[in-house]
Design an enzyme around this catalytic site. Structure first.
Site, PDB file in Angstrom:
ATOM      1  N   ALA A  54      45.909  33.267  44.101  1.00  0.00           N
ATOM      2  CA  ALA A  54      45.866  32.436  45.305  1.00  0.00           C
ATOM      3  C   ALA A  54      45.146  33.233  46.383  1.00  0.00           C
ATOM      4  O   ALA A  54      45.047  34.452  46.298  1.00  0.00           O
ATOM      5  CB  ALA A  54      47.293  32.114  45.742  1.00  0.00           C
ATOM      6  N   GLU A  63      52.179  39.137  41.509  1.00  0.00           N
ATOM      7  CA  GLU A  63      52.739  38.696  42.795  1.00  0.00           C
ATOM      8  C   GLU A  63      53.893  39.576  43.246  1.00  0.00           C
ATOM      9  O   GLU A  63      54.098  39.773  44.446  1.00  0.00           O
ATOM     10  CB  GLU A  63      53.233  37.248  42.696  1.00  0.00           C
ATOM     11  CG  GLU A  63      52.139  36.209  42.716  1.00  0.00           C
ATOM     12  CD  GLU A  63      51.599  35.887  41.338  1.00  0.00           C
ATOM     13  OE1 GLU A  63      51.763  36.726  40.426  1.00  0.00           O
ATOM     14  OE2 GLU A  63      51.025  34.805  41.177  1.00  0.00           O
ATOM     15  N   GLY A  70      47.920  33.276  40.759  1.00  0.00           N
ATOM     16  CA  GLY A  70      47.582  31.858  40.656  1.00  0.00           C
ATOM     17  C   GLY A  70      46.496  31.612  39.617  1.00  0.00           C
ATOM     18  O   GLY A  70      46.441  30.528  39.019  1.00  0.00           O
ATOM     19  N   GLU A 102      48.262  31.549  36.424  1.00  0.00           N
ATOM     20  CA  GLU A 102      49.042  30.305  36.366  1.00  0.00           C
ATOM     21  C   GLU A 102      48.153  29.097  36.083  1.00  0.00           C
ATOM     22  O   GLU A 102      48.554  28.168  35.379  1.00  0.00           O
ATOM     23  CB  GLU A 102      49.804  30.114  37.678  1.00  0.00           C
ATOM     24  CG  GLU A 102      50.875  31.179  37.869  1.00  0.00           C
ATOM     25  CD  GLU A 102      51.557  31.063  39.206  1.00  0.00           C
ATOM     26  OE1 GLU A 102      50.920  31.422  40.210  1.00  0.00           O
ATOM     27  OE2 GLU A 102      52.701  30.603  39.249  1.00  0.00           O
TER      28      GLU A 102
HETATM   29  C1  TC6 Z   1      49.281  34.519  44.117  1.00  0.00           C
HETATM   30  O1  TC6 Z   1      48.399  34.253  43.342  1.00  0.00           O
HETATM   31  C2  TC6 Z   1      50.424  33.628  44.379  1.00  0.00           C
HETATM   32  C3  TC6 Z   1      50.537  32.478  43.702  1.00  0.00           C
HETATM   33  C4  TC6 Z   1      51.626  31.550  44.015  1.00  0.00           C
HETATM   34  C5  TC6 Z   1      51.105  30.353  44.739  1.00  0.00           C
HETATM   35  C6  TC6 Z   1      52.163  29.309  45.078  1.00  0.00           C
HETATM   36  N1  TC6 Z   1      43.098  36.667  48.132  1.00  0.00           N
HETATM   37  O2  TC6 Z   1      40.522  44.801  45.623  1.00  0.00           O
HETATM   38  P1  TC6 Z   1      39.075  44.668  45.938  1.00  0.00           P
HETATM   39  C7  TC6 Z   1      39.703  40.495  48.568  1.00  0.00           C
HETATM   40  S1  TC6 Z   1      49.276  35.915  45.004  1.00  0.00           S
HETATM   41  C8  TC6 Z   1      42.249  36.950  49.132  1.00  0.00           C
HETATM   42  O3  TC6 Z   1      38.473  45.652  46.864  1.00  0.00           O
HETATM   43  P2  TC6 Z   1      38.405  45.315  43.209  1.00  0.00           P
HETATM   44  C9  TC6 Z   1      40.048  41.874  49.037  1.00  0.00           C
HETATM   45  O4  TC6 Z   1      40.823  41.841  50.199  1.00  0.00           O
HETATM   46  C10 TC6 Z   1      47.809  36.755  44.509  1.00  0.00           C
HETATM   47  N2  TC6 Z   1      41.433  38.017  49.126  1.00  0.00           N
HETATM   48  O5  TC6 Z   1      38.185  44.593  44.608  1.00  0.00           O
HETATM   49  C11 TC6 Z   1      38.691  42.473  49.271  1.00  0.00           C
HETATM   50  O6  TC6 Z   1      38.202  41.990  50.495  1.00  0.00           O
HETATM   51  P3  TC6 Z   1      37.248  42.873  51.418  1.00  0.00           P
HETATM   52  C12 TC6 Z   1      47.940  37.381  43.166  1.00  0.00           C
HETATM   53  C13 TC6 Z   1      41.460  38.799  48.041  1.00  0.00           C
HETATM   54  O7  TC6 Z   1      37.268  44.963  42.357  1.00  0.00           O
HETATM   55  C14 TC6 Z   1      37.844  41.833  48.170  1.00  0.00           C
HETATM   56  O8  TC6 Z   1      38.554  40.666  47.761  1.00  0.00           O
HETATM   57  N3  TC6 Z   1      46.761  38.163  42.894  1.00  0.00           N
HETATM   58  C15 TC6 Z   1      42.309  38.551  46.971  1.00  0.00           C
HETATM   59  O9  TC6 Z   1      38.771  46.739  43.415  1.00  0.00           O
HETATM   60  C16 TC6 Z   1      37.634  42.719  46.962  1.00  0.00           C
HETATM   61  O10 TC6 Z   1      38.895  43.195  46.510  1.00  0.00           O
HETATM   62  C17 TC6 Z   1      46.717  39.447  43.208  1.00  0.00           C
HETATM   63  O11 TC6 Z   1      47.648  40.027  43.706  1.00  0.00           O
HETATM   64  C18 TC6 Z   1      43.169  37.430  47.031  1.00  0.00           C
HETATM   65  N4  TC6 Z   1      44.004  37.109  46.034  1.00  0.00           N
HETATM   66  O12 TC6 Z   1      39.727  44.633  42.596  1.00  0.00           O
HETATM   67  C19 TC6 Z   1      45.414  40.130  42.900  1.00  0.00           C
HETATM   68  N5  TC6 Z   1      42.127  39.511  46.034  1.00  0.00           N
HETATM   69  O13 TC6 Z   1      36.018  43.103  50.603  1.00  0.00           O
HETATM   70  C20 TC6 Z   1      44.911  40.807  44.121  1.00  0.00           C
HETATM   71  C21 TC6 Z   1      41.170  40.326  46.517  1.00  0.00           C
HETATM   72  O14 TC6 Z   1      37.042  42.020  52.629  1.00  0.00           O
HETATM   73  N6  TC6 Z   1      43.609  41.410  43.940  1.00  0.00           N
HETATM   74  N7  TC6 Z   1      40.766  39.905  47.729  1.00  0.00           N
HETATM   75  O15 TC6 Z   1      38.010  44.134  51.702  1.00  0.00           O
HETATM   76  C22 TC6 Z   1      43.405  42.532  43.220  1.00  0.00           C
HETATM   77  O16 TC6 Z   1      44.279  43.097  42.615  1.00  0.00           O
HETATM   78  C23 TC6 Z   1      42.009  43.099  43.237  1.00  0.00           C
HETATM   79  O17 TC6 Z   1      41.349  42.569  44.355  1.00  0.00           O
HETATM   80  C24 TC6 Z   1      41.152  42.800  41.975  1.00  0.00           C
HETATM   81  C25 TC6 Z   1      39.709  43.305  42.225  1.00  0.00           C
HETATM   82  C26 TC6 Z   1      41.774  43.535  40.785  1.00  0.00           C
HETATM   83  C27 TC6 Z   1      41.104  41.327  41.688  1.00  0.00           C
END
Ligand code: TC6
Length: 675
Positions: free
Chosen positions: A63, A125, A102, A105
């Protein structure tokens, strides 16, 4: 505005493609586009199946976290997922990169999942203080069973595609370079199969034994956190309730977490960590210097640990020592550490050989002339460091980056020992340097921007979280540790015990309190080594050989297994000091300990910000989370102060006679934020 989602027809298969850089987060525009794409596939009689995939580096990484807490816009993720799930034509998720949260999911709502071997899939999450609230907690246990679902949900580590395939989470592994074509072929194979497999129709088997074992095995890890237990409860609900009721239960639990302080703190740290990598006046496209070989001076605990970071990332290291014995000892420890990791299965069996094969141990200082980055890791003595940097100045190649691992000393003074202060900076690693995630990058007055940018990029490569600090005594972390230690020592004299103070810190969520930490690190660190000069409680402990855990005696007594018990001798020493100082003994409340040892850190943090020694308050939070084990669910000291209420923090500091930082006072008065 054009939609980030487009559709392409391949005969009777409709491919729905999201292209929303950087990570295809499921924001409003993506969700709306997905809804439109699936509707199109359902409505078009010539389409028999759909494939859902993403352009760019990854399948949906979750998400869009930036939308959390804001008013809902467009189709909700639940609506999109329900529509995919209910589609009368099969939908195949085609996964590459990281299908997370998400994203995972959404894939679970699809009827089939194919993935390239390099993909990973998971529900992280919980690391944001949440649970997969779009059906993840209800679908995962139904698909892969409780035993496999629990760690994915409540620990949040993603699984590689191959393991996911073994678990039944992925139906087929496809070619690394032919994902779309293979997914379309797969979609054709299953297009006519009925009934369409829907995870919601499966039963999740209860497995109380697996749940009990899992809770027990992870009790320590989960201490203080709300989200792991909520994930477990939802997974249990999947085994007890019909799908729709389980979804309602999941929704309630999700909302509780979402509204809570812990998730706000954990989301704050997610963004803070990424923000820390950015330096305000250094453009993101700054040309980096090339670093093909690293030199490390000193093969002690720090030098060895530092070297391991680079070796593990495949970067050759030249390590220099003064004598053969120290060199052999240092490299021996490194090898042993690698072998221990391999034995525990943490790294591949051939990793130790590979890493050590990249190491060049030498007694020849001049061998550093081939290095692009040289890190000095000798003991804390300004004269010694200056001498080393003057020597480096003579032999290092032009443009080589010269770094000191000092934890307190003036990096400008060290830089001035060279004719190239623009190439000099601090790289303060935390012990054990091969394990701890934090790297304080100390920016000298003259440090060049490309030097800083290069080191920040390199930090990411060696999997560190880097934070920029200005030159001041102890930089960010150790500078804030100082008032905590000072107050903890004073509190002993006024009537508190080491165990009372430590307990307040452990209950707060720190891995240990100040005195436990002192015993672990060595009470004698930094001691003047004169047993007749006894000016502090610590001097008295050191003079009696109470040097901490290594001597089975420090602020606590220890048995052979290093289990601590309160020490009657330490109580006597404290009492003697108290009487000598004519201080009355009084009851110390836990509230006073919090104010004097934790609020004082916040106050020091505010001063650090005022002086421009940290770029932003969230950088300070990152330092404390990754360098000192501050509980992530409290979001770091500066975030925590906001949740405590700055007025309360200021009032308590004033009550105990501290001079409160002007910026802290101003933020408290205006109801503003520490920035
Ligand atoms: C969820 O899904 C809940 C669901 C329930 C719904 C009801 N959203 O980490 P990086 C940005 S909760 C928005 O440097 P990498 C990040 O801030 C979510 N932005 O890259 C950064 O921005 P910047 C569950 C996001 O290659 C840029 O993208 N998912 C999101 O080292 C690059 O990110 C997670 O917890 C996001 N979801 O790693 C996964 N994700 O450039 C969270 C990233 O402006 N993400 N950004 O600084 C990660 O673990 C890592 O970003 C990665 C990529 C492994 C996908």
């Amino acid at each position: 505005m054009t939609s980030p989602v487009r559709t392409e027809r391949h005969g009777d298969v409709l491919v729905i493609i999201s292209d929303s850089p950087p990570v295809n987060a499921l924001g409003a525009a993506v969700r709306d586009g997905l809804e439109a794409g699936v509707k199109e596939g359902i409505a078009d009689a010539s389409i028999t199946a759909m494939v859902l995939r993403c352009d760019g580096r990854t399948f949906f990484a979750g998400a869009d976290i930036t939308e959390f807490g804001k008013p809902p816009k467009g189709a909700s993720l639940h609506e999109v997922i329900d529509m995919i799930d209910a589609s009368p034509k099969p939908v195949v998720a085609a996964i590459h990169g990281t299908a997370l949260g998400g994203g995972c999911e959404t894939a679970l709502a699809c009827h089939y999942r194919v993935a390239v071997p390099s993909a990973v899939i998971g529900t992280p999450e919980v690391k944001l203080g949440l649970l997969p609230g779009a059906g993840g907690t209800q679908r995962l246990p139904r698909l892969i069973g409780m035993r496999a679902a629990l760690p994915m949900l409540a620990i949040g580590d993603p699984v590689p595609a191959k393991k996911a395939a073994d678990l039944g989470l992925i139906d087929r592994l496809v070619g690394e370079d032919s994902l779309e074509a293979d997914a379309i072929a797969f979609a054709r194979e299953v297009a006519a199969k009925r009934p369409i497999p829907r995870i919601r129709d499966k039963d999740a088997k209860a497995d109380p034994e697996a749940v009990a074992e899992f809770r027990k095995a992870n009790a320590r890890k989960f201490r203080g956190f709300d989200a792991p237990e909520a994930n477990i409860r939802c997974a249990e609900a999947a085994t007890e309730l019909p799908f729709d009721e389980g979804m309602a239960f999941e929704r309630t639990e999700f909302m509780k977490l979402m509204m809570g302080v812990q998730s706000a703190a954990q989301r704050h740290i997610f963004f803070a960590e990424r923000q820390a990598a950015k330096i305000d006046d250094v453009p993101a496209d700054t040309k980096l210097r090339t670093v093909n070989r690293v030199g490390v001076i000193g093969a002690g605990t720090m030098g060895g640990g530092i070297s391991m970071n680079f070796l593990s990332a495949g970067i050759p290291v030249t390590i220099v020592e003064m004598n053969q014995e120290a060199l052999d000892r240092g490299t021996g420890v490194m090898r042993k550490n690698y072998e221990a990791s391999a034995a525990k299965g943490r790294i591949k069996p051939d990793a130790p050989e590979k890493a050590m094969g990249l190491l060049t141990p030498t007694l020849d200082f001049d061998a550093l002339k081939d290095c692009d980055l040289i890190i000095e890791a000798v003991y804390e003595n300004m004269d010694v460091k200056k001498e080393i940097f003057a020597r480096l100045d003579k032999i290092a190649k032009p443009g080589a980056i010269l770094a000191s691992n000092t934890s307190y000393l003036d990096v400008n003074e060290i830089a001035a020992a060279t004719s190239r202060p623009e190439d000099v900076l601090g790289m303060h690693f935390f012990s054990p340097a091969n394990v701890m995630k934090l790297l304080e990058v100390v920016r000298g007055d003259k440090t060049a921007k490309d030097v800083l940018a290069t080191v920040m990029a390199l930090a990411k490569k060696i999997r560190k979280v880097a934070v920029v600090a200005g030159v001041c005594h102890g930089f960010i972390g150790n500078r804030m540790l100082a008032p905590r230690q000072q107050e903890a020592n004073k509190l002993l004299m006024e009537g508190a015990t080491p165990q009372q103070i430590d307990k307040v810190h452990v209950d707060f969520g720190m891995p240990m309190g100040p005195f436990q930490m002192s015993d672990l690190a060595g009470v004698d660190i930094g001691w003047h080594r004169d047993p007749n000069r006894i000016e502090t409680i610590r001097d008295a402990l050191c003079a009696e050989g109470r040097w901490g855990q290594k001597k089975q005696a420090g602020f606590y007594d220890y048995d052979e297994k290093r289990n601590p018990t309160p020490s009657p001798r330490v109580a006597e020493i404290i009492e003697e000091f108290r009487q000598k100082s004519n201080l009355p003994k009084r009851e110390i409340t836990d509230e006073e300990i919090v104010a004097r040892t934790l609020y004082t850190m916040v106050n020091e943090g505010a001063l650090i910000l005022e002086e421009g020694k940290a770029q932003r308050a969230s950088d300070i939070d990152v330092v404390w989370i990754y360098g000192y084990g501050w509980p992530v669910y409290r979001g770091g000291p500066m975030f925590w102060a906001q949740t405590e209420g700055l007025k309360k923090v200021v009032a308590a500091l004033e009550k105990y006679g501290f001079k409160v930082a002007e910026s802290l006072k101003a933020a408290a008065e205006s109801g503003g934020q520490l920035k």
